[in-house]
Write a protein that holds these residues in place. Sequence first.
Motif, PDB file in Angstrom:
ATOM      1  N   GLY A 228      -1.458 -29.068  20.565  1.00 29.95           N
ATOM      2  CA  GLY A 228      -1.548 -27.607  20.261  1.00 29.95           C
ATOM      3  C   GLY A 228      -2.856 -26.844  20.287  1.00 29.95           C
ATOM      4  N   ASP A 229      -2.989 -25.765  19.700  1.00 31.89           N
ATOM      5  CA  ASP A 229      -4.382 -25.205  19.368  1.00 31.89           C
ATOM      6  C   ASP A 229      -4.930 -25.679  18.221  1.00 31.89           C
ATOM      7  OD1 ASP A 229      -3.292 -23.853  17.793  1.00 31.89           O
ATOM      8  OD2 ASP A 229      -3.443 -21.812  18.801  1.00 31.89           O
ATOM      9  N   ARG A 230      -6.218 -25.201  17.953  1.00 26.07           N
ATOM     10  CA  ARG A 230      -6.887 -25.756  16.655  1.00 26.07           C
ATOM     11  C   ARG A 230      -6.289 -25.357  15.562  1.00 26.07           C
ATOM     12  NH1 ARG A 230     -11.921 -26.416  14.567  1.00 26.07           N
ATOM     13  NH2 ARG A 230     -12.034 -24.646  13.282  1.00 26.07           N
ATOM     14  N   GLN A 231      -5.694 -24.080  15.525  1.00 27.21           N
ATOM     15  CA  GLN A 231      -4.832 -23.753  14.258  1.00 27.21           C
ATOM     16  C   GLN A 231      -3.806 -24.546  13.994  1.00 27.21           C
ATOM     17  OE1 GLN A 231      -6.107 -21.540  11.851  1.00 27.21           O
ATOM     18  NE2 GLN A 231      -4.361 -22.273  10.681  1.00 27.21           N
ATOM     19  N   SER A 232      -2.907 -24.889  15.154  1.00 28.90           N
ATOM     20  CA  SER A 232      -1.884 -25.516  14.914  1.00 28.90           C
ATOM     21  C   SER A 232      -2.130 -27.100  14.426  1.00 28.90           C
ATOM     22  CB  SER A 232      -0.654 -25.736  16.206  1.00 28.90           C
ATOM     23  OG  SER A 232      -1.341 -25.700  17.258  1.00 28.90           O
ATOM     24  N   ARG A 233      -3.375 -27.444  14.729  1.00 30.31           N
ATOM     25  CA  ARG A 233      -3.778 -28.854  14.223  1.00 30.31           C
ATOM     26  C   ARG A 233      -4.142 -28.944  12.443  1.00 30.31           C
ATOM     27  NH1 ARG A 233      -5.846 -29.065  18.814  1.00 30.31           N
ATOM     28  NH2 ARG A 233      -7.907 -29.265  18.116  1.00 30.31           N
TER      29      ARG A 233
ATOM     30  N   THR B 249       3.140 -21.374  20.297  1.00 29.06           N
ATOM     31  CA  THR B 249       4.098 -21.193  21.376  1.00 29.06           C
ATOM     32  C   THR B 249       3.635 -21.189  22.707  1.00 29.06           C
ATOM     33  OG1 THR B 249       4.737 -19.326  19.975  1.00 29.06           O
ATOM     34  CG2 THR B 249       5.758 -19.320  22.126  1.00 29.06           C
ATOM     35  N   GLU B 250       2.238 -20.873  22.880  1.00 28.31           N
ATOM     36  CA  GLU B 250       1.679 -21.151  24.153  1.00 28.31           C
ATOM     37  C   GLU B 250       1.585 -22.560  24.619  1.00 28.31           C
ATOM     38  OE1 GLU B 250      -1.869 -18.922  26.002  1.00 28.31           O
ATOM     39  OE2 GLU B 250      -1.421 -17.500  24.475  1.00 28.31           O
ATOM     40  N   SER B 251       1.068 -23.354  23.818  1.00 24.89           N
ATOM     41  CA  SER B 251       0.758 -24.775  24.005  1.00 24.89           C
ATOM     42  C   SER B 251       2.438 -25.354  24.262  1.00 24.89           C
ATOM     43  CB  SER B 251       0.420 -25.376  22.766  1.00 24.89           C
ATOM     44  OG  SER B 251      -1.122 -24.831  22.600  1.00 24.89           O
ATOM     45  N   LYS B 252       3.382 -24.818  23.448  1.00 24.21           N
ATOM     46  CA  LYS B 252       4.547 -25.477  23.877  1.00 24.21           C
ATOM     47  C   LYS B 252       5.111 -25.186  25.260  1.00 24.21           C
ATOM     48  CE  LYS B 252       7.247 -25.572  19.826  1.00 24.21           C
ATOM     49  NZ  LYS B 252       7.782 -24.943  18.848  1.00 24.21           N
ATOM     50  N   GLN B 253       4.820 -23.810  25.636  1.00 27.64           N
ATOM     51  CA  GLN B 253       5.213 -23.671  26.955  1.00 27.64           C
ATOM     52  C   GLN B 253       4.289 -24.339  27.880  1.00 27.64           C
ATOM     53  OE1 GLN B 253       7.760 -21.463  27.992  1.00 27.64           O
ATOM     54  NE2 GLN B 253       7.168 -22.010  29.908  1.00 27.64           N
TER      55      GLN B 253
ATOM     56  N   GLY C 232      -8.470 -40.942  19.783  1.00 33.85           N
ATOM     57  CA  GLY C 232      -9.630 -41.346  18.823  1.00 33.85           C
ATOM     58  C   GLY C 232     -10.852 -40.359  19.048  1.00 33.85           C
ATOM     59  N   LEU C 233     -10.784 -39.312  19.910  1.00 32.17           N
ATOM     60  CA  LEU C 233     -11.999 -38.599  19.953  1.00 32.17           C
ATOM     61  C   LEU C 233     -11.370 -36.994  19.419  1.00 32.17           C
ATOM     62  CD1 LEU C 233     -11.573 -40.367  22.728  1.00 32.17           C
ATOM     63  CD2 LEU C 233     -14.145 -39.889  22.539  1.00 32.17           C
ATOM     64  N   ASP C 234     -12.142 -36.104  18.648  1.00 33.65           N
ATOM     65  CA  ASP C 234     -11.749 -34.935  18.299  1.00 33.65           C
ATOM     66  C   ASP C 234     -11.676 -33.957  19.067  1.00 33.65           C
ATOM     67  OD1 ASP C 234     -11.665 -36.106  15.649  1.00 33.65           O
ATOM     68  OD2 ASP C 234     -13.473 -34.989  14.770  1.00 33.65           O
ATOM     69  N   TYR C 235     -12.222 -34.031  20.511  1.00 32.05           N
ATOM     70  CA  TYR C 235     -12.330 -32.863  21.107  1.00 32.05           C
ATOM     71  C   TYR C 235     -11.144 -32.445  21.838  1.00 32.05           C
ATOM     72  CZ  TYR C 235     -13.639 -36.304  24.825  1.00 32.05           C
ATOM     73  OH  TYR C 235     -13.600 -37.712  25.388  1.00 32.05           O
ATOM     74  N   TYR C 236     -10.005 -33.028  21.759  1.00 32.18           N
ATOM     75  CA  TYR C 236      -8.724 -32.745  22.555  1.00 32.18           C
ATOM     76  C   TYR C 236      -7.917 -31.507  21.981  1.00 32.18           C
ATOM     77  CZ  TYR C 236      -9.282 -37.156  24.797  1.00 32.18           C
ATOM     78  OH  TYR C 236      -9.759 -38.295  25.641  1.00 32.18           O
ATOM     79  N   ASN C 237      -7.193 -30.886  22.725  1.00 29.37           N
ATOM     80  CA  ASN C 237      -6.153 -29.599  22.453  1.00 29.37           C
ATOM     81  C   ASN C 237      -5.325 -30.013  23.537  1.00 29.37           C
ATOM     82  OD1 ASN C 237      -7.833 -28.484  24.758  1.00 29.37           O
ATOM     83  ND2 ASN C 237      -6.710 -26.854  23.926  1.00 29.37           N
ATOM     84  N   ARG C 238      -4.136 -29.395  23.072  1.00 32.97           N
ATOM     85  CA  ARG C 238      -2.913 -29.437  23.995  1.00 32.97           C
ATOM     86  C   ARG C 238      -2.480 -30.847  24.574  1.00 32.97           C
ATOM     87  NH1 ARG C 238      -2.859 -23.525  26.866  1.00 32.97           N
ATOM     88  NH2 ARG C 238      -2.569 -22.505  24.942  1.00 32.97           N
ATOM     89  N   THR C 239      -2.499 -30.975  25.705  1.00 26.69           N
ATOM     90  CA  THR C 239      -2.070 -32.118  26.550  1.00 26.69           C
ATOM     91  C   THR C 239      -2.849 -33.649  26.144  1.00 26.69           C
ATOM     92  OG1 THR C 239      -1.531 -30.751  28.569  1.00 26.69           O
ATOM     93  CG2 THR C 239      -1.618 -33.356  28.562  1.00 26.69           C
TER      94      THR C 239
END
Length: 418
Positions: free
Chosen positions: A168-173, A230-234, A259-266
């Motif tokens: 997801g995005d930053r906020q969802s995490r 929602t956008e990440s879910k889509q 193990g690395l912090d930079y990821y979002n979504r996939t």
Amino acid sequence: MSEKLQAIRGMNDILPSQTGHWQQLEATAQRLLHGYGFGEIRLPLLEKTELFARSIGASTDIVEKEMYTFNDRNGDSLTLRPEGTASVVRAGIQQGLLHNSISKLWYCGPMFRHERPQKGRYRQFHQIGAECFGLPGPAIDAELILLTAQLWQELGLQGLELQINSLGDRQSRITYKAALVEYLQDYRDQLDADSLRRLETNPLRILDSKNQATQALLINAPSLLDFIDTESKQHFETLKALLDQQNLDYKVNDRLVRGLDYYNRTVFEWITTELGAQGTVCAGGRYDGLVEQLGGKPTTAVGFAMGEERLVELLHQLNEPAKPKHLQFISFDEQALPTILNLAQQCRHQLSGYRVEIDYQGGNLGKKLTRANKTGVDIVVIIGSDELAAETATVKYLRGQQPQQSVSQNQLIEFLTT
Ligand code: HAM
């Protein structure tokens, strides 16, 4: 006597008997990467320490305890790169490769992490990685995954499992982290020291714990997928649909956090059961915020890196690397040397896929043939004094049933190619 000098623990010599599979892996990967539109980038092994601290994340294992960091003679803190993504982003910003354009870059080379060495885990290891900038949609995520799937297929590697997840995005995490911490508070007394520490610093990493008791506690933990925007879910749904349409099997693993912090979504990993505990052979995902975080203009990004040691081990279990035909010239007569060198050079220029050598060691014919046999020679070409006088060569096959033949020297190449 002084002690014998040894390589550093976890840093391996790769010997000529092993490099065949490395070359097979690298050549196949390179061909595919170019075919998918990626250009090669070669980057320094050393970067400023700050680059990794600001990208991989201060509370990750890599930055907390695994980096080879030292001050150089100017007092600057430098680090041997523990991975390639941060350097590619740094170079992309510095060289203006990312601004207003799509950039597809790949790299290959050694990385350094001070981990506890074991099978499949080393302190110097090698990655082949690819990073794509400027494409936000899930189709490029699917393409990268399909590229890796094609690589396994072309290498003949079977039984690798693809696991995918969305962060997801930053906020969802942030929301999810809070829910996870709240859930785990009730089990504080059952968590090991490592997880207790992570509860404060990096709670998502607890999902990755190898401790079975911790994994049991997590069975009823909230699922990240219930928290993503929602956008990440889509985005994730479309990625799955594209993989389905390509008939690529995958497993959604809502515990996959990386193990690395930079990821979002996939995020995704390819995992094998053939290598014991170190079963992830390739891993990657989206990191849409990193370019901006490192000082560039907002630019979406997605990529992966594969561990060459682990893939080479799988190739080694699967087959012997293809060997070129080994041809050796033999003589007992010093005077034959110019003729032999001449013929060997002709073979080297005109016979493709052959290994051509001259036997410079002593001994009679029997000894020379035994030695050739032992060193894996397939064909010997003998030029003794009779052959020298008659301008012929005796061709003897050391493997298979083909009979020995005498051929004219100027027809040798033609004879060997038919
Ligand atoms: P990573 O998961 O840290 O991701 O490493 C990727 C792969 O490198 C692992 O799946 C494994 O095969 C191999 N690897 C990692 N550490 C070791 C080690 N100590 N010994 C042997 N092999 C190892 C990254 O490095 C990210 N930069 C991947 C990426 C690229 N994400 C987006 N773009």
